[in-house]
Motif scaffolding. Sequence first.
Motif, PDB file in Angstrom:
ATOM      1  N   GLY B 102       0.841  -1.185   0.000  1.00  0.00           N
ATOM      2  CA  GLY B 102       0.000   0.000   0.000  1.00  0.00           C
ATOM      3  C   GLY B 102       0.876   1.235   0.000  1.00  0.00           C
ATOM      4  N   ALA B 103       0.251   2.401   0.019  1.00  0.00           N
ATOM      5  CA  ALA B 103       1.023   3.644   0.050  1.00  0.00           C
ATOM      6  C   ALA B 103       0.352   4.657   0.964  1.00  0.00           C
ATOM      7  CB  ALA B 103       1.163   4.226  -1.353  1.00  0.00           C
ATOM      8  N   ALA B 104       1.197   5.463   1.629  1.00  0.00           N
ATOM      9  CA  ALA B 104       0.718   6.578   2.444  1.00  0.00           C
ATOM     10  C   ALA B 104       1.249   7.856   1.805  1.00  0.00           C
ATOM     11  CB  ALA B 104       1.224   6.454   3.874  1.00  0.00           C
ATOM     12  N   ILE B 105       0.390   8.877   1.718  1.00  0.00           N
ATOM     13  CA  ILE B 105       0.802  10.130   1.071  1.00  0.00           C
ATOM     14  C   ILE B 105       0.525  11.314   1.994  1.00  0.00           C
ATOM     15  CG2 ILE B 105       0.294  11.735  -0.826  1.00  0.00           C
ATOM     16  CD1 ILE B 105      -0.342   9.361  -2.580  1.00  0.00           C
ATOM     17  N   ASP B 106       1.540  12.181   2.133  1.00  0.00           N
ATOM     18  CA  ASP B 106       1.348  13.476   2.792  1.00  0.00           C
ATOM     19  C   ASP B 106       1.275  14.503   1.666  1.00  0.00           C
ATOM     20  OD1 ASP B 106       1.488  15.841   4.229  1.00  0.00           O
ATOM     21  OD2 ASP B 106       3.644  15.659   4.600  1.00  0.00           O
ATOM     22  N   LEU B 107       0.068  15.013   1.404  1.00  0.00           N
ATOM     23  CA  LEU B 107      -0.126  15.963   0.305  1.00  0.00           C
ATOM     24  C   LEU B 107      -0.085  17.373   0.894  1.00  0.00           C
ATOM     25  CD1 LEU B 107      -3.156  15.878  -2.233  1.00  0.00           C
ATOM     26  CD2 LEU B 107      -1.389  17.599  -2.041  1.00  0.00           C
ATOM     27  N   GLY B 108       1.108  17.956   0.889  1.00  0.00           N
ATOM     28  CA  GLY B 108       1.273  19.282   1.467  1.00  0.00           C
ATOM     29  C   GLY B 108       1.091  20.377   0.431  1.00  0.00           C
ATOM     30  N   THR B 109       0.850  21.595   0.891  1.00  0.00           N
ATOM     31  CA  THR B 109       0.731  22.731  -0.006  1.00  0.00           C
ATOM     32  C   THR B 109       2.042  22.946  -0.755  1.00  0.00           C
ATOM     33  OG1 THR B 109      -0.693  23.717   1.662  1.00  0.00           O
ATOM     34  CG2 THR B 109       0.033  25.155  -0.098  1.00  0.00           C
ATOM     35  N   ARG B 174       3.792  -3.179  -9.536  1.00  0.00           N
ATOM     36  CA  ARG B 174       2.903  -3.894  -8.609  1.00  0.00           C
ATOM     37  C   ARG B 174       1.561  -3.174  -8.485  1.00  0.00           C
ATOM     38  NH1 ARG B 174       7.668  -4.850  -4.369  1.00  0.00           N
ATOM     39  NH2 ARG B 174       7.967  -2.687  -4.928  1.00  0.00           N
ATOM     40  N   ALA B 175       0.535  -3.953  -8.177  1.00  0.00           N
ATOM     41  CA  ALA B 175      -0.749  -3.316  -7.851  1.00  0.00           C
ATOM     42  C   ALA B 175      -0.743  -3.007  -6.361  1.00  0.00           C
ATOM     43  CB  ALA B 175      -1.895  -4.247  -8.184  1.00  0.00           C
ATOM     44  N   LEU B 176      -1.335  -1.881  -5.971  1.00  0.00           N
ATOM     45  CA  LEU B 176      -1.396  -1.511  -4.555  1.00  0.00           C
ATOM     46  C   LEU B 176      -2.796  -1.787  -4.021  1.00  0.00           C
ATOM     47  CD1 LEU B 176       0.563   1.887  -4.622  1.00  0.00           C
ATOM     48  CD2 LEU B 176       1.450  -0.416  -4.209  1.00  0.00           C
ATOM     49  N   GLU B 177      -2.855  -2.348  -2.811  1.00  0.00           N
ATOM     50  CA  GLU B 177      -4.153  -2.662  -2.198  1.00  0.00           C
ATOM     51  C   GLU B 177      -4.924  -1.380  -1.883  1.00  0.00           C
ATOM     52  OE1 GLU B 177      -5.281  -5.754  -1.774  1.00  0.00           O
ATOM     53  OE2 GLU B 177      -3.410  -6.360  -2.776  1.00  0.00           O
ATOM     54  N   GLU B 178      -4.170  -0.398  -1.369  1.00  0.00           N
ATOM     55  CA  GLU B 178      -4.839   0.801  -0.873  1.00  0.00           C
ATOM     56  C   GLU B 178      -3.832   1.948  -0.771  1.00  0.00           C
ATOM     57  OE1 GLU B 178      -8.109   1.554   2.599  1.00  0.00           O
ATOM     58  OE2 GLU B 178      -6.277   0.509   3.167  1.00  0.00           O
ATOM     59  N   ILE B 179      -4.296   3.157  -1.053  1.00  0.00           N
ATOM     60  CA  ILE B 179      -3.438   4.349  -0.933  1.00  0.00           C
ATOM     61  C   ILE B 179      -4.182   5.339  -0.035  1.00  0.00           C
ATOM     62  CG2 ILE B 179      -2.388   6.274  -2.193  1.00  0.00           C
ATOM     63  CD1 ILE B 179      -2.707   4.229  -4.712  1.00  0.00           C
ATOM     64  N   LEU B 180      -3.531   5.765   1.043  1.00  0.00           N
ATOM     65  CA  LEU B 180      -4.169   6.692   1.981  1.00  0.00           C
ATOM     66  C   LEU B 180      -3.537   8.079   1.851  1.00  0.00           C
ATOM     67  CD1 LEU B 180      -6.127   4.942   3.434  1.00  0.00           C
ATOM     68  CD2 LEU B 180      -4.912   5.330   5.564  1.00  0.00           C
ATOM     69  N   ILE B 181      -4.361   9.103   1.725  1.00  0.00           N
ATOM     70  CA  ILE B 181      -3.830  10.461   1.542  1.00  0.00           C
ATOM     71  C   ILE B 181      -4.275  11.360   2.696  1.00  0.00           C
ATOM     72  CG2 ILE B 181      -3.626  12.408  -0.061  1.00  0.00           C
ATOM     73  CD1 ILE B 181      -4.965  10.569  -2.178  1.00  0.00           C
ATOM     74  N   LEU B 219      -8.490   7.309 -11.172  1.00  0.00           N
ATOM     75  CA  LEU B 219      -7.313   8.167 -11.023  1.00  0.00           C
ATOM     76  C   LEU B 219      -6.208   7.799 -11.993  1.00  0.00           C
ATOM     77  CD1 LEU B 219      -7.129   8.091  -7.105  1.00  0.00           C
ATOM     78  CD2 LEU B 219      -7.927   9.986  -8.513  1.00  0.00           C
ATOM     79  N   GLY B 220      -6.286   6.583 -12.529  1.00  0.00           N
ATOM     80  CA  GLY B 220      -5.172   6.077 -13.318  1.00  0.00           C
ATOM     81  C   GLY B 220      -3.979   5.758 -12.430  1.00  0.00           C
ATOM     82  N   TRP B 221      -4.256   5.353 -11.213  1.00  0.00           N
ATOM     83  CA  TRP B 221      -3.202   5.035 -10.250  1.00  0.00           C
ATOM     84  C   TRP B 221      -3.060   3.523 -10.095  1.00  0.00           C
ATOM     85  CZ3 TRP B 221      -3.632   8.662  -5.338  1.00  0.00           C
ATOM     86  CH2 TRP B 221      -3.382   9.988  -5.731  1.00  0.00           C
ATOM     87  N   PRO B 222      -1.969   3.051  -9.477  1.00  0.00           N
ATOM     88  CA  PRO B 222      -1.805   1.602  -9.310  1.00  0.00           C
ATOM     89  C   PRO B 222      -2.700   0.987  -8.226  1.00  0.00           C
ATOM     90  CG  PRO B 222       0.210   2.763  -8.653  1.00  0.00           C
ATOM     91  CD  PRO B 222      -0.749   3.800  -9.131  1.00  0.00           C
ATOM     92  N   GLY B 223      -3.607   1.727  -7.640  1.00  0.00           N
ATOM     93  CA  GLY B 223      -4.505   1.151  -6.642  1.00  0.00           C
ATOM     94  C   GLY B 223      -5.565   2.154  -6.243  1.00  0.00           C
ATOM     95  N   PRO B 224      -6.586   1.687  -5.512  1.00  0.00           N
ATOM     96  CA  PRO B 224      -7.641   2.587  -5.064  1.00  0.00           C
ATOM     97  C   PRO B 224      -7.135   3.505  -3.954  1.00  0.00           C
ATOM     98  CG  PRO B 224      -7.979   0.416  -4.119  1.00  0.00           C
ATOM     99  CD  PRO B 224      -6.804   0.297  -5.047  1.00  0.00           C
ATOM    100  N   ALA B 225      -7.715   4.711  -3.853  1.00  0.00           N
ATOM    101  CA  ALA B 225      -7.215   5.691  -2.880  1.00  0.00           C
ATOM    102  C   ALA B 225      -8.328   6.203  -1.977  1.00  0.00           C
ATOM    103  CB  ALA B 225      -6.575   6.865  -3.614  1.00  0.00           C
ATOM    104  N   VAL B 226      -7.920   6.579  -0.758  1.00  0.00           N
ATOM    105  CA  VAL B 226      -8.838   7.201   0.198  1.00  0.00           C
ATOM    106  C   VAL B 226      -8.217   8.513   0.642  1.00  0.00           C
ATOM    107  CG1 VAL B 226      -9.962   7.016   2.450  1.00  0.00           C
ATOM    108  CG2 VAL B 226      -9.605   4.962   1.063  1.00  0.00           C
TER     109      VAL B 226
END
Lengths: 210, 478
Positions: B102-109, B174-181, B219-226
């Motif tokens: 999976g992936a974790a994202i910090d989406l900063g300004t 790879r496919a990702l199970e889940e991406i959290l933003i 999204l055209g991403w390698p996995g679903p995102a939340v």
Amino acid sequence: MPELQKLYDAVLNGDQKTAVAVTQEALAAGVSPMELITNYMVPAMDKVGSLFECEEYFVPELLLSARAMKGSLELLRPLLAASGAEPAGRVVIGTVKGDLHDIGKNLVASMLEGAGFEVTDLGADVPAEKFIAAIEEKKANVVALSALLTVTMPAMRTTIEALKQAGVREKVKVMVGGAPVTQQFAEEIGADGYSDNASAAVGLARKLVA
Amino acid sequence: MNLKLHPRAGERLADQLFHAGVEFPCGGESACGGCRIRVIEGDVPITEMMRVALTEEELAQGWRLACCANAAGAVTVEVDQWSVHVLTDEAAVPIEPREGFGAAIDLGTTTLVAQLVDLETGEVLGVETALNAQARFGADVMSRIQYELKQPGEPRAVIRRQLGEMLRRLAGGRALEEILIAGNTAMHHLFCGLSVEPLAAVPFLSPSLGEARFEAAELGWPGPAVFLACLGGFVGSDLLAGIVATRIDRHRHPHGLFDIGTNGEIVVGSREGIRCASTAAGPAFEGGRIGMGMRAGDGAIDSVHVNDGGFVCHVLGGAAPRGICGSGLVDAAAAALELSLVMPNGRLAQGAKTLPLSGSVALAQSDIRELQLAKGAMAAGLKMLGGEVRHLSLAGAFGNYIRQASARAIGLLPDDVVVEPVGNAALRGARMLLLAPHRREARLKGILALCSHVELAAEAEFQDIYAESMALRRYSLR
């Protein structure tokens, strides 16, 4: 006879207690409210303004001086109203709709009051209709609009448009200010004047009503 | 920051880079590695000197030295000196093991961080950092919102594309199970394609603060995102994730979380209840609106000490000082107070107009005023929210680099509270939630139920507390 110079010093130094005490003594001794304002308070706030412009004073000092002046003005206002004395001008001021920031606006309002203007402060997040109603009710000749956010600046334009629609635009001069506002923006939206600080706003208002 | 260059006859790529402003700290001897560039497009052949200064792994990632670079065709390179140091986080966290990645994202300004995480072991397998490409639409959230109002949808397309590229590089097929933003409310709305109009005016209440889910194909991403839920007007899921990381919702005694930045954020609470607020501190801590202010890069004064009645300045990269960054500014003000060169009301002593620090770098009276506005806003917010706080976590890059002694001396941080930098709390919180798929929902619901948002500017006492907090003077909460 109370030492009136103390009123000047108290406003300059932001000492509300002394400002109020000296005002009370002076009134008891029969000094006219107009003399206190013209000879002591207006010069003191002018000095505060110039100290701010040369960076000696900053926001906290400005607020303290404004508070001292207000304490004194509250005692004088009823007497002035009764005597029918003419103010330097009548200003309606407010932060435009959508914007809650009012520190800068409060400073401008205080400086104008200190300079002898009659100021009606409508507060923050003020819709155009409130400006229009206040202009008519107070017979204002200056409207001062403030905005701190780039996203609320367009509300200055719509407020001026609303003044035109309501047919009161010609009765007043419009001045604008606030951190993101510029001279160019002021011209674009058809304001009559712009100032980038509270002290210069006094000079601008004087010029607009002259 | 990327740089696009075309080969010119008779000129080495190194010369072009130098003329574009890339500095060679060791004078082009290829000895220090300080002029690192990364090839994004095109080819820069590896030289012997590069093999000495860089590791095999770095070379494989495309890193080269600018000072001995050459190219036959057009190239696009990323200049390391110009990039902001992005804070990531690899602290061990509790885990509910499941299969896959999976992936974790910090989406900063300003900055973006994406981590690839092994969901079975909790291990961080890779990290991608970048500057938010939306920066071209404006540096702060307000200008981005304004841009979106004029050009709806463009910021959304840009950020989705940029994060998608980072994720694809991380996932490597790879496919990702889940991406959290996690990100602030403006970043949330711009990413999700929600109307930003409610964020542009009082009362800053958006009807769509909730969690948002996206399919991979959308999204055209390698996995679903939340995209995690926002807490309020200008308090987003970066703070929600920060609460998870610092366990404020589990504490018995009030605990604070302080994110010092252009839009400062303050959270105070315990398992009994949590209050959060944002405060427009202005850009001083990031070097903005400071005459000689700059980001924490080569040539920036990043710390100032007092020695023998004078200033001792440390300069990043060891070169001559070119400017001053946020941590240096806080230090300089504290040192100047100690030397009585600045008075507690912020006035330079003896009517001085400037405060010379080192070389040509000096602070002007107006710079001190900007600092007073910024630190006053942060301190006022904390005073209004946090009377009972005994422990304060500092999130974000600035909190990580600031010297606490200086921050206390100028009255940015309170004297009577234990302060601990926690690094990138948003990223850590997002990873913790990613690794707790079953407990997540209940935890988030619990936090959202505990939280209330305070609009500081609407409180009657704010003006007085703010003005009082502008003084460069120590303060206590109790």
